[in-house]
Design a protein around this motif. Structure first.
Motif, PDB file in Angstrom:
ATOM      1  N   GLU A  35      29.769  41.133  57.814  1.00  0.00           N
ATOM      2  CA  GLU A  35      29.377  42.524  57.597  1.00  0.00           C
ATOM      3  C   GLU A  35      30.445  43.497  58.092  1.00  0.00           C
ATOM      4  OE1 GLU A  35      26.870  42.670  55.702  1.00  0.00           O
ATOM      5  OE2 GLU A  35      26.558  40.520  55.980  1.00  0.00           O
ATOM      6  N   ARG A  36      31.448  42.999  58.809  1.00  0.00           N
ATOM      7  CA  ARG A  36      32.526  43.859  59.328  1.00  0.00           C
ATOM      8  C   ARG A  36      33.757  43.739  58.443  1.00  0.00           C
ATOM      9  NH1 ARG A  36      34.139  42.129  64.908  1.00  0.00           N
ATOM     10  NH2 ARG A  36      35.748  43.702  64.471  1.00  0.00           N
ATOM     11  N   LEU A  37      33.902  44.664  57.517  1.00  0.00           N
ATOM     12  CA  LEU A  37      35.094  44.655  56.673  1.00  0.00           C
ATOM     13  C   LEU A  37      36.327  44.870  57.545  1.00  0.00           C
ATOM     14  CD1 LEU A  37      33.908  46.705  53.558  1.00  0.00           C
ATOM     15  CD2 LEU A  37      33.968  44.225  53.885  1.00  0.00           C
ATOM     16  N   GLY A  38      37.380  44.166  57.221  1.00  0.00           N
ATOM     17  CA  GLY A  38      38.580  44.218  58.041  1.00  0.00           C
ATOM     18  C   GLY A  38      38.660  43.110  59.066  1.00  0.00           C
ATOM     19  N   SER A  39      37.592  42.357  59.255  1.00  0.00           N
ATOM     20  CA  SER A  39      37.599  41.278  60.242  1.00  0.00           C
ATOM     21  C   SER A  39      38.269  40.034  59.669  1.00  0.00           C
ATOM     22  CB  SER A  39      36.164  40.946  60.675  1.00  0.00           C
ATOM     23  OG  SER A  39      35.364  40.588  59.559  1.00  0.00           O
ATOM     24  N   ARG A  40      38.850  39.238  60.567  1.00  0.00           N
ATOM     25  CA  ARG A  40      39.525  38.001  60.186  1.00  0.00           C
ATOM     26  C   ARG A  40      39.019  36.846  61.036  1.00  0.00           C
ATOM     27  NH1 ARG A  40      45.976  39.568  60.186  1.00  0.00           N
ATOM     28  NH2 ARG A  40      45.780  41.760  59.547  1.00  0.00           N
ATOM     29  N   SER A  41      39.067  35.650  60.448  1.00  0.00           N
ATOM     30  CA  SER A  41      38.697  34.436  61.178  1.00  0.00           C
ATOM     31  C   SER A  41      39.470  33.261  60.605  1.00  0.00           C
ATOM     32  CB  SER A  41      37.184  34.167  61.060  1.00  0.00           C
ATOM     33  OG  SER A  41      36.421  35.214  61.618  1.00  0.00           O
ATOM     34  N   TRP A  42      39.432  32.141  61.348  1.00  0.00           N
ATOM     35  CA  TRP A  42      39.951  30.852  60.873  1.00  0.00           C
ATOM     36  C   TRP A  42      41.448  30.911  60.550  1.00  0.00           C
ATOM     37  CZ3 TRP A  42      35.824  32.544  57.223  1.00  0.00           C
ATOM     38  CH2 TRP A  42      34.572  32.369  57.777  1.00  0.00           C
ATOM     39  N   GLY A  43      42.207  31.750  61.253  1.00  0.00           N
ATOM     40  CA  GLY A  43      43.642  31.814  61.057  1.00  0.00           C
ATOM     41  C   GLY A  43      44.087  32.528  59.801  1.00  0.00           C
ATOM     42  N   SER A  44      43.224  33.326  59.238  1.00  0.00           N
ATOM     43  CA  SER A  44      43.569  34.040  58.005  1.00  0.00           C
ATOM     44  C   SER A  44      44.748  34.985  58.235  1.00  0.00           C
ATOM     45  CB  SER A  44      42.355  34.846  57.523  1.00  0.00           C
ATOM     46  OG  SER A  44      42.644  35.539  56.331  1.00  0.00           O
ATOM     47  N   ALA A  45      45.692  35.003  57.292  1.00  0.00           N
ATOM     48  CA  ALA A  45      46.872  35.855  57.419  1.00  0.00           C
ATOM     49  C   ALA A  45      46.535  37.327  57.287  1.00  0.00           C
ATOM     50  CB  ALA A  45      47.910  35.465  56.366  1.00  0.00           C
ATOM     51  N   CYS A  46      45.452  37.629  56.591  1.00  0.00           N
ATOM     52  CA  CYS A  46      44.997  39.016  56.429  1.00  0.00           C
ATOM     53  C   CYS A  46      43.501  38.984  56.169  1.00  0.00           C
ATOM     54  CB  CYS A  46      45.749  39.718  55.290  1.00  0.00           C
ATOM     55  SG  CYS A  46      45.689  38.833  53.724  1.00  0.00           S
ATOM     56  N   SER A  47      42.889  40.137  56.190  1.00  0.00           N
ATOM     57  CA  SER A  47      41.454  40.189  55.931  1.00  0.00           C
ATOM     58  C   SER A  47      41.190  39.846  54.472  1.00  0.00           C
ATOM     59  CB  SER A  47      40.903  41.572  56.272  1.00  0.00           C
ATOM     60  OG  SER A  47      41.653  42.584  55.623  1.00  0.00           O
ATOM     61  N   ARG A  48      40.128  39.118  54.235  1.00  0.00           N
ATOM     62  CA  ARG A  48      39.747  38.689  52.888  1.00  0.00           C
ATOM     63  C   ARG A  48      38.291  39.050  52.628  1.00  0.00           C
ATOM     64  NH1 ARG A  48      44.205  37.807  49.779  1.00  0.00           N
ATOM     65  NH2 ARG A  48      45.792  36.650  50.975  1.00  0.00           N
ATOM     66  N   ILE A  49      37.962  39.254  51.359  1.00  0.00           N
ATOM     67  CA  ILE A  49      36.631  39.738  51.010  1.00  0.00           C
ATOM     68  C   ILE A  49      36.117  39.064  49.741  1.00  0.00           C
ATOM     69  CG2 ILE A  49      36.834  42.020  52.094  1.00  0.00           C
ATOM     70  CD1 ILE A  49      37.651  43.130  49.338  1.00  0.00           C
ATOM     71  N   ALA A  50      34.845  39.294  49.463  1.00  0.00           N
ATOM     72  CA  ALA A  50      34.225  38.943  48.189  1.00  0.00           C
ATOM     73  C   ALA A  50      33.279  40.069  47.811  1.00  0.00           C
ATOM     74  CB  ALA A  50      33.461  37.621  48.286  1.00  0.00           C
ATOM     75  N   THR A  51      33.216  40.379  46.536  1.00  0.00           N
ATOM     76  CA  THR A  51      32.301  41.385  46.009  1.00  0.00           C
ATOM     77  C   THR A  51      31.364  40.727  45.010  1.00  0.00           C
ATOM     78  OG1 THR A  51      33.908  43.183  46.252  1.00  0.00           O
ATOM     79  CG2 THR A  51      32.104  43.541  44.697  1.00  0.00           C
ATOM     80  N   TYR A  52      30.074  40.988  45.135  1.00  0.00           N
ATOM     81  CA  TYR A  52      29.115  40.446  44.181  1.00  0.00           C
ATOM     82  C   TYR A  52      28.333  41.582  43.530  1.00  0.00           C
ATOM     83  CZ  TYR A  52      25.379  41.280  47.617  1.00  0.00           C
ATOM     84  OH  TYR A  52      24.507  41.856  48.496  1.00  0.00           O
ATOM     85  N   ALA A  53      27.786  41.287  42.365  1.00  0.00           N
ATOM     86  CA  ALA A  53      26.961  42.261  41.656  1.00  0.00           C
ATOM     87  C   ALA A  53      25.942  41.533  40.788  1.00  0.00           C
ATOM     88  CB  ALA A  53      27.821  43.188  40.792  1.00  0.00           C
ATOM     89  N   TRP A  54      24.758  42.096  40.695  1.00  0.00           N
ATOM     90  CA  TRP A  54      23.727  41.623  39.774  1.00  0.00           C
ATOM     91  C   TRP A  54      23.824  42.442  38.496  1.00  0.00           C
ATOM     92  CZ3 TRP A  54      20.407  37.560  40.300  1.00  0.00           C
ATOM     93  CH2 TRP A  54      20.182  37.044  41.589  1.00  0.00           C
ATOM     94  N   TYR A  55      23.765  41.777  37.342  1.00  0.00           N
ATOM     95  CA  TYR A  55      23.827  42.468  36.058  1.00  0.00           C
ATOM     96  C   TYR A  55      22.653  42.053  35.171  1.00  0.00           C
ATOM     97  CZ  TYR A  55      28.530  43.979  37.198  1.00  0.00           C
ATOM     98  OH  TYR A  55      29.609  44.566  37.811  1.00  0.00           O
ATOM     99  N   ARG A  56      22.053  43.051  34.575  1.00  0.00           N
ATOM    100  CA  ARG A  56      20.984  42.809  33.605  1.00  0.00           C
ATOM    101  C   ARG A  56      21.575  42.766  32.206  1.00  0.00           C
ATOM    102  NH1 ARG A  56      15.198  45.995  33.160  1.00  0.00           N
ATOM    103  NH2 ARG A  56      14.473  45.019  31.216  1.00  0.00           N
ATOM    104  N   LEU A  57      21.163  41.760  31.425  1.00  0.00           N
ATOM    105  CA  LEU A  57      21.621  41.606  30.051  1.00  0.00           C
ATOM    106  C   LEU A  57      20.548  42.123  29.106  1.00  0.00           C
ATOM    107  CD1 LEU A  57      23.003  37.951  30.264  1.00  0.00           C
ATOM    108  CD2 LEU A  57      24.121  40.080  30.939  1.00  0.00           C
ATOM    109  N   ASP A  58      20.973  42.780  28.029  1.00  0.00           N
ATOM    110  CA  ASP A  58      19.978  43.283  27.080  1.00  0.00           C
ATOM    111  C   ASP A  58      19.514  42.157  26.155  1.00  0.00           C
ATOM    112  OD1 ASP A  58      21.759  42.938  24.940  1.00  0.00           O
ATOM    113  OD2 ASP A  58      22.549  44.968  25.136  1.00  0.00           O
ATOM    114  N   GLY A  59      18.551  42.478  25.304  1.00  0.00           N
ATOM    115  CA  GLY A  59      17.934  41.473  24.454  1.00  0.00           C
ATOM    116  C   GLY A  59      18.877  40.810  23.483  1.00  0.00           C
ATOM    117  N   GLU A  60      19.964  41.489  23.108  1.00  0.00           N
ATOM    118  CA  GLU A  60      20.895  40.908  22.147  1.00  0.00           C
ATOM    119  C   GLU A  60      21.597  39.674  22.697  1.00  0.00           C
ATOM    120  OE1 GLU A  60      23.583  43.744  20.561  1.00  0.00           O
ATOM    121  OE2 GLU A  60      22.030  45.177  20.040  1.00  0.00           O
TER     122      GLU A  60
END
Length: 301
Positions: free
Chosen positions: A130-155
């Motif tokens: 939850e802390r953006l900018g944080s690093r762990s496990w010897g990471s050379a720089c901060s790393r992230i992931a972004t997720y999103a939920w998307y609704r699909l239409d009937g087509e």
């Protein structure tokens, strides 16, 4: 610098008639920097081509890596000029003085006229996600992931009730531990999100799609799965390139370092060793509601 990887996935709805194809893409934008500009391959030299590739591919959801805020604004404007409304979501990976968002994004874009974003968030690949900018496990720089939920239409053959969970990431380029643990964190977070279900009542979760720059091959020289790919494979994810069965016609690598000869190198020579490809940019998916139709590595531009 990376090639764009578009994949076609078809909602397996069971309805009569052919459902529309959901097209997704992973695209490393290469962060804007002075070195590239001096070599004639800077962002301003490339931005129009990037927009052309996205707009011309007919994709519905795109995950981009490395883009700075200014690049995301440029790309949004360029796509609008091409008649494509593609808003993005995702937070910067660092916080200046612990307050102001700065640095690269793992942005997720969608075609506004085709799918609808329901919810989105960004988390750090660290022991304190939850802390953006944080690093762990010897990471050379901060790393992230972004997720999103998307609704699909009937087509799309989902009866206006289908949705997909889409995640975009960029793993560390130096620390194998950070790659492995970051992947495990992603799998854990996706499991939690899937268990909670779509953010809107009455929707069906068709499947989950993961794209990104993983900074490693899926398999070693002996053909055995590496720790990163194993984390996803053991959780039921499949690799779109491998499952499409057309890997012999694909470039063997997605990192090209601005060398044009890479895009013509086929993967067929790798098959004997049990490695379909040496891509470090992947598109993965799981879920009974999705069926893979095709995969390719875009080499135009």
């Amino acid at each position: 610098p990376r090639r764009a990887l578009p994949t076609d996935a078809e909602p397996a709805s069971g309805r009569q008639g052919e459902p529309r194809t959901l097209r997704v893409m992973s695209f490393n934008l290469r962060f804007d920097n002075g070195h590239d500009t001096r070599l004639g391959r800077g962002w301003q030299d490339r931005r129009s081509k990037v927009a052309d590739v996205i707009a011309g591919s007919g994709v519905h959801i795109v995950g981009t890596q490395e883009g700075l805020a200014s690049q995301l604004r440029d790309l949004r404007a360029d796509l609008l000029n091409l008649g494509v409304d593609f808003p993005s979501c995702g937070k910067a990976r660092d916080l200046a003085l612990g307050c102001w968002p700065v640095g690269e994004h793992c942005a997720v874009w969608h075609c506004e006229s085709e799918v609808r974003r329901l919810a989105a968030d960004t988390f750090a690949l660290s022991e304190t996600p939850e802390r953006l900018g944080s690093r762990s496990w010897g990471s050379a720089c901060s790393r992230i992931a972004t997720y999103a939920w998307y609704r699909l239409d009937g087509e799309f053959g989902a009866g206006n009730r289908g949705c997909v969970l889409f995640l975009n990431t960029h793993l560390d380029h130096r620390s194998g531990d950070a790659q492995r643990e970051g992947s495990r964190l992603i799998v854990q977070r996706l499991r939690e999100l899937e268990a909670a279900g779509p953010p809107q009542y009455g929707l069906d979760h068709l499947g989950t799609i993961v794209v990104g720059d993983f900074n490693c091959w899926q398999r070693g020289a002996d053909g055995e799965c590496g720790a990163v790919f194993s984390a996803f494979k053991d959780a039921g994810f499949k690799d779109a390139c491998t499952e499409a069965g057309g890997t012999a016609d694909c470039p063997s690598e997605t990192f090209h370092d601005f060398k044009p000869e890479v895009k013509t190198t086929p993967s067929s020579s790798l098959l004997q060793s049990g490695r379909p490809h040496q891509h470090i940019d992947w598109i993965l998916w799981r879920g009974v509601g999705l069926r893979l139709k095709s995969f390719r590595v875009v080499t135009a531009g």
